[in-house]
Design an enzyme around this catalytic site. Sequence first.
Site, mmCIF file in Angstrom:
data_model
loop_
_atom_site.group_PDB
_atom_site.id
_atom_site.type_symbol
_atom_site.label_atom_id
_atom_site.label_comp_id
_atom_site.label_asym_id
_atom_site.label_seq_id
_atom_site.Cartn_x
_atom_site.Cartn_y
_atom_site.Cartn_z
ATOM 1 N N HIS A 41 0.838 -1.211 0.000
ATOM 2 C CA HIS A 41 0.000 0.000 0.000
ATOM 3 C C HIS A 41 0.866 1.251 0.000
ATOM 4 C CE1 HIS A 41 -3.355 -2.627 1.198
ATOM 5 N NE2 HIS A 41 -4.134 -1.656 0.790
ATOM 6 N N LYS A 62 -0.603 5.082 4.306
ATOM 7 C CA LYS A 62 -1.519 4.178 5.033
ATOM 8 C C LYS A 62 -1.096 4.047 6.490
ATOM 9 C CE LYS A 62 -3.891 -0.274 4.807
ATOM 10 N NZ LYS A 62 -5.179 0.310 5.229
#
Length: 251
Positions: A137, A141
């Site tokens: 990600h 995040k």
Amino acid sequence: MKVVLVGYGRMGREVEQVLRERGHEVTYRVDPSGSGDAPTLTPSLLSGADMAIEFSHASSVVANCGIYVETGVPAVVGTTGWTDRIEEVRRMVGEKIGYLWGANFSIGAHLFFALAVHATRLTHAFPEYDALAYEIHHRRKKDSPSGTALTLAQKIIEASKTKKRVVIDRLSRAPEPDELHVASVRGGEVPGTHTFMLDSEADTVEITHRARSRRGFAVGAVRAAEWLLGRKGFFTVETFIDDIFGEVANV
Ligand SMILES: NC(=O)C1=CN([C@@H]2O[C@H](COP(=O)(O)OP(=O)(O)OC[C@H]3O[C@@H](n4cnc5c(N)ncnc54)[C@H](O)[C@@H]3O)[C@@H](O)[C@H]2O)C=CC1
Ligand SMILES: O=C(O)C1=N[C@H](C(=O)O)C[C@H](O)C1
């Protein structure tokens, strides 16, 4: 629907666009960063709302649930990283409001879960295949592993004859045969990539869900909100997926 957006970051903005396209109205945007109309969710902000859609931070989910219950406003929640308190939220909700939580609202992610579970079941006859998973990600995040990776891991543990526990830490030892290792990488702008791998001496089988943008998450969340309207109880996204698309989620 008149919708209050709780959390007006990357997902809140994407959801707003999809809501507009589908003929809904955003009445308030709640975000402590100053980017919305109000910094915190209060009961009065929900007055007249048909639905709340929340993509915020794990630390606010339980308190916000209390406000949805108090005001009787249903909510779709996509925030991850708080599921250690899921039973508390389930009890708070009871049958008082409709509340639907999902770690991943994109349809492709649910195809991915179903394929990974099916592949795991097929390997019951082939114990030489070892299972593992990893996710990548974007650098902003805040939680790790992703909610999607934890959901996948839970489904694999339920389907597997060998994997009984999930390990998410950096391992400074070899994993035990009954441990499913789930690793996380953060960096760049990756919207969300999850890979499930079955590996043997002979070959590797890889199943990957790779989001191209956040649009798939947002469309799924808005469709889930449309589905939730008029229903009461605590639901997960799997119930919505099952209902709309047949037996995709819980193969
Ligand atoms: N279920 C799904 O399909 C998806 C879930 N997510 C999850 O959604 C959450 C948000 O993701 P992004 O929008 O990318 O993050 P983001 O960081 O861009 O936005 C989150 C926003 O929530 C705000 N916020 C923090 N505390 C709040 C509170 N108490 N009330 C209202 N707003 C609050 C922050 O100021 C920020 O603007 C994360 O937990 C992420 O893992 C993200 C994408 C898809
Ligand atoms: O934070 C994100 O971006 C995402 N979060 C969700 C998760 O934790 O699984 C879903 C998606 O992978 C994007």
